[in-house]
Design a protein around this motif. Sequence first.
Motif, PDB file in Angstrom:
ATOM      1  N   TYR A  16       0.864  -1.191   0.000  1.00  0.00           N
ATOM      2  CA  TYR A  16       0.000   0.000   0.000  1.00  0.00           C
ATOM      3  C   TYR A  16       0.892   1.230   0.000  1.00  0.00           C
ATOM      4  O   TYR A  16       1.773   1.361   0.867  1.00  0.00           O
ATOM      5  N   SER A  42      -7.247  -0.611   5.793  1.00  0.00           N
ATOM      6  CA  SER A  42      -6.813   0.234   6.917  1.00  0.00           C
ATOM      7  C   SER A  42      -7.686  -0.184   8.092  1.00  0.00           C
ATOM      8  O   SER A  42      -8.911   0.012   8.068  1.00  0.00           O
ATOM      9  N   ASP A  67      -8.649   9.334  14.096  1.00  0.00           N
ATOM     10  CA  ASP A  67      -7.598  10.343  13.948  1.00  0.00           C
ATOM     11  C   ASP A  67      -8.007  11.612  14.697  1.00  0.00           C
ATOM     12  O   ASP A  67      -9.200  11.871  14.881  1.00  0.00           O
ATOM     13  N   ASN A  95     -11.544  14.996   8.598  1.00  0.00           N
ATOM     14  CA  ASN A  95     -10.973  14.387   7.398  1.00  0.00           C
ATOM     15  C   ASN A  95     -11.959  14.459   6.235  1.00  0.00           C
ATOM     16  O   ASN A  95     -13.139  14.148   6.409  1.00  0.00           O
ATOM     17  N   LYS A 110     -14.063   2.022  -2.531  1.00  0.00           N
ATOM     18  CA  LYS A 110     -13.639   1.578  -1.201  1.00  0.00           C
ATOM     19  C   LYS A 110     -14.852   1.292  -0.326  1.00  0.00           C
ATOM     20  O   LYS A 110     -15.808   2.080  -0.329  1.00  0.00           O
ATOM     21  N   SER A 123      -6.658  12.069   1.090  1.00  0.00           N
ATOM     22  CA  SER A 123      -7.394  12.566   2.253  1.00  0.00           C
ATOM     23  C   SER A 123      -6.781  13.858   2.758  1.00  0.00           C
ATOM     24  O   SER A 123      -5.575  14.105   2.615  1.00  0.00           O
TER      25      SER A 123
HETATM   26  O1  AKG Z   1      -8.086   4.944   2.594  1.00  0.00           O
HETATM   27  C1  AKG Z   1      -7.547   4.364   3.516  1.00  0.00           C
HETATM   28  O2  AKG Z   1      -7.097   3.206   3.418  1.00  0.00           O
HETATM   29  C2  AKG Z   1      -7.436   5.001   4.873  1.00  0.00           C
HETATM   30  C3  AKG Z   1      -7.796   6.451   4.909  1.00  0.00           C
HETATM   31  C4  AKG Z   1      -7.620   7.008   6.280  1.00  0.00           C
HETATM   32  O3  AKG Z   1      -7.554   6.305   7.260  1.00  0.00           O
HETATM   33  C5  AKG Z   1      -7.536   8.450   6.480  1.00  0.00           C
HETATM   34  O4  AKG Z   1      -7.605   9.212   5.522  1.00  0.00           O
HETATM   35  O5  AKG Z   1      -7.397   8.860   7.660  1.00  0.00           O
END
Ligand code: AKG
Length: 376
Positions: A232, A278, A283, A287, A296, A372
């Motif tokens: 990844y 993931s 977090d 986001n 996804k 992101s």
């Molecule tokens: O797309 C993903 O695999 C994870 C995205 C993610 O966890 C984030 O943007 O904080």
Amino acid sequence: MAAPGAAGGPAADAALWAEVRALLPGCEEGLTLALSGEVEDCVLPLLRRARGLLYSAGRPRGEAAEALRRLGDVLRDYSWEKLNAGPWREVSKAWRQVYAYGCLFGALAEVAAGRPLPRAVRLCDLGLLMGAAVLDNALARLVRVLQPHLPRAERREAAAGSAEKPVVLEGIIDHWPCMKKWSVDYFCQVAGCRTVPVELGARYTDEEWSQKLMTVGDFIDRYIVNKNSLGYLAQHQLFDQIPELKEDIGIPDYCCLGEGEEDDITINAWFGPEGTISPLHQDPQQNFLAQVFGRKYIRLYSPQDSENLYPHESQILHNTSQVDVEDPDLDKFPNFRKAAFQSCILMPGQVLFIPVKYWHYVRSLDISFSVSFWWS
Ligand SMILES: O=C(O)CCC(=O)C(=O)O
């Protein structure tokens, strides 16, 4: 009597109204009420009447403020029906603009009447989330003016109120060049020879998971084309390292709801084959997860369910759940069944708003690229 909306009495209240009023065109004709398409005939008279109320009295108070508030409600209710009549992508921009005007007039009525500001802030947020920009993004400009006038506790409340729910946004990145340009071949051309860190293994919670530096070309060969095992490209610095790629994306306008500067926004790239995971984690920032290509599967759990999600005890993984979301060990984690979740399949062109601390689990269903934006 001190107006309740602005802490600080009549002078502060008048100053706030002057600041708010300065966001609008100086004369009634300047507020054009332009819409990008057709709406039903009954709507324009309502918009004009609201505009008239706003301009006729200098500052609508008493009955005029009440009438403006009601017109805002009617415009929102009416357009809300249209916004929800079919798939989001088929909702016309003009109806979203009508919704934004409904929110704007409603919020202005609240401020004009000197009411407590959280409702006006909430109306701005609803318009920003569901409406389409009007009057040079007046709602974003209005909320910027109002926010510093909220007492601290209400500022937090408003933040919680506006930020607590995830939402899928459409139509906000369609114009980004990446939507037409990016593909696996394009990355080979632009960045094939560049060295980047790649995550190896099914998920970062696995013992055998590791990271390795390799060129984008090798990453594509091994993990996208030949699919020997899972890799990844999940990177915080990719866009600084390869600025050509940054030119193909924008920053979602909604990031301006935050208090930070644009430079404080962290932009992450997530590029990988079908099956990257993931694990469920949270977090510390808001986001916007924008899907460029591929799909996804995403699951979301509210921070209120944290204790049913069994976060790891170690400091380094305390933001990550121990539960394998799609195959939970319910003997080991019995309360996991109590946790309610929302899920979606994020499609190309869609942007998922993941509120701060919301738990999210992501599995790619195709070769996928997402970007992101972490912001506060
Ligand atoms: O797309 C993903 O695999 C994870 C995205 C993610 O966890 C984030 O943007 O904080």
